[in-house]
Design a protein around this motif. Structure first.
Motif, PDB file in Angstrom:
ATOM      1  N   LYS A  39       0.824  -1.208   0.000  1.00 41.41           N
ATOM      2  CA  LYS A  39       0.000   0.000   0.000  1.00 41.41           C
ATOM      3  C   LYS A  39       0.856   1.253   0.000  1.00 41.41           C
ATOM      4  O   LYS A  39       1.929   1.285   0.600  1.00 41.41           O
ATOM      5  CB  LYS A  39      -0.888  -0.026   1.255  1.00 41.41           C
ATOM      6  CG  LYS A  39      -1.627   1.271   1.577  1.00 41.41           C
ATOM      7  CD  LYS A  39      -2.397   1.140   2.873  1.00 41.41           C
ATOM      8  CE  LYS A  39      -2.982   2.468   3.320  1.00 41.41           C
ATOM      9  NZ  LYS A  39      -3.741   2.366   4.576  1.00 41.41           N
ATOM     10  N   GLU A  40       0.359   2.266  -0.677  1.00 40.28           N
ATOM     11  CA  GLU A  40       0.962   3.605  -0.629  1.00 40.28           C
ATOM     12  C   GLU A  40      -0.123   4.639  -0.343  1.00 40.28           C
ATOM     13  O   GLU A  40      -1.275   4.475  -0.754  1.00 40.28           O
ATOM     14  CB  GLU A  40       1.650   3.945  -1.955  1.00 40.28           C
ATOM     15  CG  GLU A  40       2.867   3.097  -2.246  1.00 40.28           C
ATOM     16  CD  GLU A  40       3.451   3.350  -3.631  1.00 40.28           C
ATOM     17  OE1 GLU A  40       4.562   2.866  -3.890  1.00 40.28           O
ATOM     18  OE2 GLU A  40       2.784   4.023  -4.455  1.00 40.28           O
ATOM     19  N   LEU A  41       0.267   5.699   0.328  1.00 42.13           N
ATOM     20  CA  LEU A  41      -0.623   6.831   0.584  1.00 42.13           C
ATOM     21  C   LEU A  41      -0.099   8.016  -0.200  1.00 42.13           C
ATOM     22  O   LEU A  41       1.086   8.354  -0.111  1.00 42.13           O
ATOM     23  CB  LEU A  41      -0.654   7.144   2.079  1.00 42.13           C
ATOM     24  CG  LEU A  41      -1.500   8.352   2.519  1.00 42.13           C
ATOM     25  CD1 LEU A  41      -2.976   8.090   2.236  1.00 42.13           C
ATOM     26  CD2 LEU A  41      -1.285   8.648   3.998  1.00 42.13           C
ATOM     27  N   ALA A  86      -0.906  21.589 -12.545  1.00 40.59           N
ATOM     28  CA  ALA A  86      -1.223  21.285 -11.145  1.00 40.59           C
ATOM     29  C   ALA A  86       0.025  20.843 -10.401  1.00 40.59           C
ATOM     30  O   ALA A  86       1.014  20.407 -10.993  1.00 40.59           O
ATOM     31  CB  ALA A  86      -2.281  20.186 -11.076  1.00 40.59           C
ATOM     32  N   LYS A  87      -0.014  20.966  -9.087  1.00 41.07           N
ATOM     33  CA  LYS A  87       1.073  20.494  -8.245  1.00 41.07           C
ATOM     34  C   LYS A  87       1.199  18.982  -8.405  1.00 41.07           C
ATOM     35  O   LYS A  87       0.202  18.263  -8.370  1.00 41.07           O
ATOM     36  CB  LYS A  87       0.786  20.854  -6.788  1.00 41.07           C
ATOM     37  CG  LYS A  87       1.862  20.448  -5.800  1.00 41.07           C
ATOM     38  CD  LYS A  87       1.460  20.853  -4.388  1.00 41.07           C
ATOM     39  CE  LYS A  87       2.501  20.393  -3.380  1.00 41.07           C
ATOM     40  NZ  LYS A  87       2.099  20.761  -1.983  1.00 41.07           N
ATOM     41  N   PRO A  88       2.412  18.462  -8.612  1.00 43.39           N
ATOM     42  CA  PRO A  88       2.577  17.016  -8.815  1.00 43.39           C
ATOM     43  C   PRO A  88       2.069  16.210  -7.620  1.00 43.39           C
ATOM     44  O   PRO A  88       2.156  16.648  -6.467  1.00 43.39           O
ATOM     45  CB  PRO A  88       4.089  16.849  -8.974  1.00 43.39           C
ATOM     46  CG  PRO A  88       4.603  18.202  -9.353  1.00 43.39           C
ATOM     47  CD  PRO A  88       3.687  19.185  -8.694  1.00 43.39           C
ATOM     48  N   ALA A  89       1.503  15.051  -7.930  1.00 42.54           N
ATOM     49  CA  ALA A  89       1.090  14.146  -6.861  1.00 42.54           C
ATOM     50  C   ALA A  89       2.310  13.728  -6.052  1.00 42.54           C
ATOM     51  O   ALA A  89       3.424  13.622  -6.581  1.00 42.54           O
ATOM     52  CB  ALA A  89       0.385  12.927  -7.445  1.00 42.54           C
ATOM     53  N   LYS A  90       2.103  13.492  -4.785  1.00 46.60           N
ATOM     54  CA  LYS A  90       3.219  13.173  -3.892  1.00 46.60           C
ATOM     55  C   LYS A  90       2.924  11.906  -3.096  1.00 46.60           C
ATOM     56  O   LYS A  90       1.879  11.783  -2.464  1.00 46.60           O
ATOM     57  CB  LYS A  90       3.460  14.330  -2.917  1.00 46.60           C
ATOM     58  CG  LYS A  90       4.601  14.086  -1.928  1.00 46.60           C
ATOM     59  CD  LYS A  90       4.743  15.233  -0.945  1.00 46.60           C
ATOM     60  CE  LYS A  90       5.862  14.970   0.060  1.00 46.60           C
ATOM     61  NZ  LYS A  90       5.978  16.072   1.055  1.00 46.60           N
ATOM     62  N   ARG A  91       3.873  10.976  -3.141  1.00 45.83           N
ATOM     63  CA  ARG A  91       3.759   9.780  -2.309  1.00 45.83           C
ATOM     64  C   ARG A  91       4.183  10.129  -0.890  1.00 45.83           C
ATOM     65  O   ARG A  91       5.260  10.672  -0.662  1.00 45.83           O
ATOM     66  CB  ARG A  91       4.629   8.658  -2.873  1.00 45.83           C
ATOM     67  CG  ARG A  91       4.449   7.341  -2.128  1.00 45.83           C
ATOM     68  CD  ARG A  91       5.210   6.196  -2.747  1.00 45.83           C
ATOM     69  NE  ARG A  91       6.650   6.321  -2.613  1.00 45.83           N
ATOM     70  CZ  ARG A  91       7.497   5.286  -2.579  1.00 45.83           C
ATOM     71  NH1 ARG A  91       7.034   4.055  -2.688  1.00 45.83           N
ATOM     72  NH2 ARG A  91       8.790   5.483  -2.481  1.00 45.83           N
ATOM     73  N   ILE A  92       3.327   9.776   0.086  1.00 44.02           N
ATOM     74  CA  ILE A  92       3.568  10.148   1.482  1.00 44.02           C
ATOM     75  C   ILE A  92       4.118   8.991   2.293  1.00 44.02           C
ATOM     76  O   ILE A  92       5.008   9.163   3.122  1.00 44.02           O
ATOM     77  CB  ILE A  92       2.260  10.664   2.119  1.00 44.02           C
ATOM     78  CG1 ILE A  92       1.775  11.925   1.397  1.00 44.02           C
ATOM     79  CG2 ILE A  92       2.445  10.954   3.606  1.00 44.02           C
ATOM     80  CD1 ILE A  92       0.382  12.349   1.786  1.00 44.02           C
ATOM     81  N   SER A  93       3.576   7.794   2.057  1.00 47.57           N
ATOM     82  CA  SER A  93       3.987   6.660   2.876  1.00 47.57           C
ATOM     83  C   SER A  93       3.835   5.360   2.092  1.00 47.57           C
ATOM     84  O   SER A  93       3.164   5.311   1.053  1.00 47.57           O
ATOM     85  CB  SER A  93       3.161   6.602   4.168  1.00 47.57           C
ATOM     86  OG  SER A  93       3.728   5.689   5.092  1.00 47.57           O
ATOM     87  N   TYR A  94       4.465   4.326   2.626  1.00 47.22           N
ATOM     88  CA  TYR A  94       4.484   3.000   1.990  1.00 47.22           C
ATOM     89  C   TYR A  94       4.496   1.944   3.076  1.00 47.22           C
ATOM     90  O   TYR A  94       5.051   2.154   4.165  1.00 47.22           O
ATOM     91  CB  TYR A  94       5.743   2.853   1.129  1.00 47.22           C
ATOM     92  CG  TYR A  94       6.063   1.418   0.730  1.00 47.22           C
ATOM     93  CD1 TYR A  94       5.504   0.855  -0.413  1.00 47.22           C
ATOM     94  CD2 TYR A  94       6.919   0.624   1.501  1.00 47.22           C
ATOM     95  CE1 TYR A  94       5.796  -0.454  -0.782  1.00 47.22           C
ATOM     96  CE2 TYR A  94       7.212  -0.686   1.134  1.00 47.22           C
ATOM     97  CZ  TYR A  94       6.642  -1.220  -0.001  1.00 47.22           C
ATOM     98  OH  TYR A  94       6.926  -2.520  -0.358  1.00 47.22           O
ATOM     99  N   GLY A  95       3.875   0.794   2.805  1.00 44.81           N
ATOM    100  CA  GLY A  95       3.940  -0.317   3.743  1.00 44.81           C
ATOM    101  C   GLY A  95       3.479  -1.607   3.106  1.00 44.81           C
ATOM    102  O   GLY A  95       2.934  -1.616   1.992  1.00 44.81           O
ATOM    103  N   ALA A  96       3.710  -2.709   3.799  1.00 45.58           N
ATOM    104  CA  ALA A  96       3.293  -4.019   3.314  1.00 45.58           C
ATOM    105  C   ALA A  96       2.994  -4.913   4.501  1.00 45.58           C
ATOM    106  O   ALA A  96       3.609  -4.791   5.562  1.00 45.58           O
ATOM    107  CB  ALA A  96       4.383  -4.642   2.438  1.00 45.58           C
TER     108      ALA A  96
END
Length: 566
Positions: free
Chosen positions: A226-228, A307-317
């Motif tokens: 998963k990514e947020l 638009a402002k680029p999308a940003k990945r905030i967090s990651y986990g598994a």
């Protein structure tokens, strides 16, 4: 230095006595503790309860999609909305897509089985919900010890569970105590409830010792990654839930992706792969990265022009239990019980487990409270599984009992039979389909497949493992014994590498395992290098290793990921 030698040098461990010890501070464990304290208050009794949590705080290691069915929470706290529970975003729309490499076919909602509908459910951060539950537990008088993993089950002479012991702190890589050494402590209880989540370290031992799974199908698992993200508001649709099946996975491999539009322009994107997959060249992490490149998925991350680029905030598994009712072990044994995903109550057809975790925690608590009130201890809480079999949760899981087994036969048959069972028969099917093989036995030799060529990450939409681990805030004390252990250190290069092309480096989503040139042979052969500091505690290696040579054990307290908003 062995455990016995440490005890001989530093003396016996301190022991603390409780009515109930709960191992694991997730939704199941906290609900167990909360319900015990609620009953104690209602009946005017004192019941001492402690929760051990291996993460730095409750919620630090919690990872789920997550869409939450609030039914069980409403039983635990009927006024949860007024109490400020962080269930803020109701699902507003469901979309189920069958994906080709460049195409997407949306199934009309009226054709979707009930298990794929999310009316009345909420898009949540399960980590935030867990933190809220922890606060409610403490308000009721529950003691919570974060950063204290339970490392050992303690037994009475008659074989019943006495409690648990936490791990020693300050042991160096060489196994010797350092200047920071601190002896673990014992926690004794009348009943010990195990709520470690999927493939719990101690739960696995208990299932084996008491033969709890002897009358069940082999447990089946998936890995959820998963990514947020924060995306362009113009491409954000508050409350939208998208599920996708098909590409990029082959038709014989169970899995699919999801996209949940949460609050504040946040989007959760994730992917689940059944760990019964057969091709050793398959990488769940890389399949997830490919999923994001599908035109119907990447559109949300590209944003409008300027638009402002999308940003990945967090990651986990995290591994998830997916065997359902047919793989459910016996959940009680002398002195203790298994609750939540420790036992495997997740409903894989609904992709939901938090409601089941809360409900089973409550049922176990009610059985334990009645036993303690009657003056009992260390026996089997038979009232717990009996209450489960009379509950709405049993009825729900029974309706979906064949779901994962059908998909073992391929996506087409799985989709067809799920439609027949759930849509036409409304879950009232006259047949039961059993599984015979555990997931690790499903992996086939590499000679039966061609290597899969995955594209290099672009660093904008797709990423590598190490940069992903970085945003999971994972950290371990480096000078400690490895918590990823090998029964036989020769097996990876003697069996796994030549027969299965070294699958360890592909099924791990955190870059823990890699085959590198062996300096001892001048680089003529390879050895398995274990980068334990990268471990996000997903337990996939413990499950999927074809030789079952890898055993995950608890690291020093507080180590692992520190998920935020997940």
């Amino acid at each position: 230095m062995t455990h016995d030698e440490i005890i001989a040098q530093f003396g016996p461990r301190e022991a603390m006595e409780y009515d109930v010890v709960v191992v694991g501070g997730g939704p199941a464990g906290l609900s167990t503790a909360i319900r015990l304290k609620q009953l104690a208050a209602e009946k005017g009794r004192e019941v001492s309860v402690v929760v051990l949590e291996k993460g730095s705080e409750p919620g630090a290691h919690i990872l789920s999609g997550a869409i939450m069915d609030p039914r069980a929470l409403s039983e635990l706290f009927p006024d949860w909305k007024a109490m400020g529970a962080p269930l803020n975003q109701p699902v507003t729309e469901d979309a189920f897509l069958f994906l080709g490499e460049k195409s997407a076919l949306r199934t009309p909602n009226f054709l979707l089985p009930h298990c794929f509908h999310n009316e009345g459910n909420y898009i949540i951060s399960l980590g935030n919900v867990t933190r809220w539950l922890a606060q409610q537990a403490e308000n009721l008088g529950v003691e919570i010890f974060p950063g204290f993993p339970a490392a050992e089950v303690l037994y009475h002479e008659d074989g019943s569970v006495k409690g648990v012991a936490t791990g020693n702190m300050g042991i160096g890589k060489d196994g010797e105590p350092t200047e920071n050494f601190q002896l673990g402590m014992e926690l004794h209880a009348k009943y010990t409830v195990f709520a470690e989540g999927a493939r719990g370290h101690l739960g696995r031992q208990l299932i084996e010792k008491f033969q709890l799974a002897k009358d069940s199908d082999p447990q089946s698992y998936g890995i959820g990654i998963k990514e947020l993200w924060e995306i362009d508001p113009a491409r954000h649709q508050l409350g939208l839930v998208v599920h996708g099946a098909g590409w990029p996975l082959p038709a014989d491999t169970y899995g699919g992706g999801f996209l949940y539009h949460a609050e504040d322009n946040k989007v959760v994107v994730g992917f689940v792969v059944g760990l019964d997959y057969q091709n050793p060249y398959l990488s769940p992490f890389e399949e997830f990265q490919r999923f994001k490149t599908h035109p119907n998925i990447r559109w949300y991350f590209e944003g409008e022009e300027g638009a402002k680029p999308a940003k990945r905030i967090s990651y986990g598994a995290r591994a998830i239990t997916a065997g359902g009712l047919l793989a459910l072990p016996k959940t009680v044994f002398p002195g203790g019980a298994l609750v939540g995903c420790e036992a495997g109550y997740l409903n894989v057809s609904r992709i939901k487990g938090s409601h089941a975790a809360i409900k089973t925690g409550m049922l176990a608590a009610e059985a334990a409270f009645d036993a303690i009130a009657a003056g009992r201890q260390h026996d089997e809480l038979s009232a717990y599984p009996e209450a489960f079999e009379k509950s709405w949760l049993f009825k729900e899981l029974n309706k979906d009992r064949n779901f994962k087994t059908w998909f073992k036969k391929g996506r087409t048959i799985g989709s067809l039979m799920t439609g027949i069972e759930q849509k036409l028969l409304r879950g009232n099917m006259p047949w039961t389909i059993h599984r015979q093989q555990p997931d690790h036995e499903r992996l086939k030799p590499a000679s039966a497949f061609s290597p899969i060529r995955y594209a290099k990450p672009d660093g904008r939409l797709t990423f590598d493992r190490l940069s992903s681990v970085f945003v999971s805030n994972t950290n371990h004390e480096e000078n400690q014994p490895p918590h990823l252990t090998l029964k036989d250190p020769t097996v990876p290069t003697r069996i796994n590498l030549p027969k299965y092309a070294g699958p360890e480096g592909r099924y791990c989503p955190a870059g823990v395992y890699e085959f590198v040139p062996d300096e001892a042979t001048g680089g003529k052969s390879e050895r398995l290098q274990i980068n334990a500091q990268n471990c996000v505690h997903c337990k996939t290696c413990d499950i999927k290793d074809p030789t079952q040579n890898i055993v995950w054990v608890t690291p020093e307290g507080g180590g692992g990921p520190n998920y935020s908003g997940m």
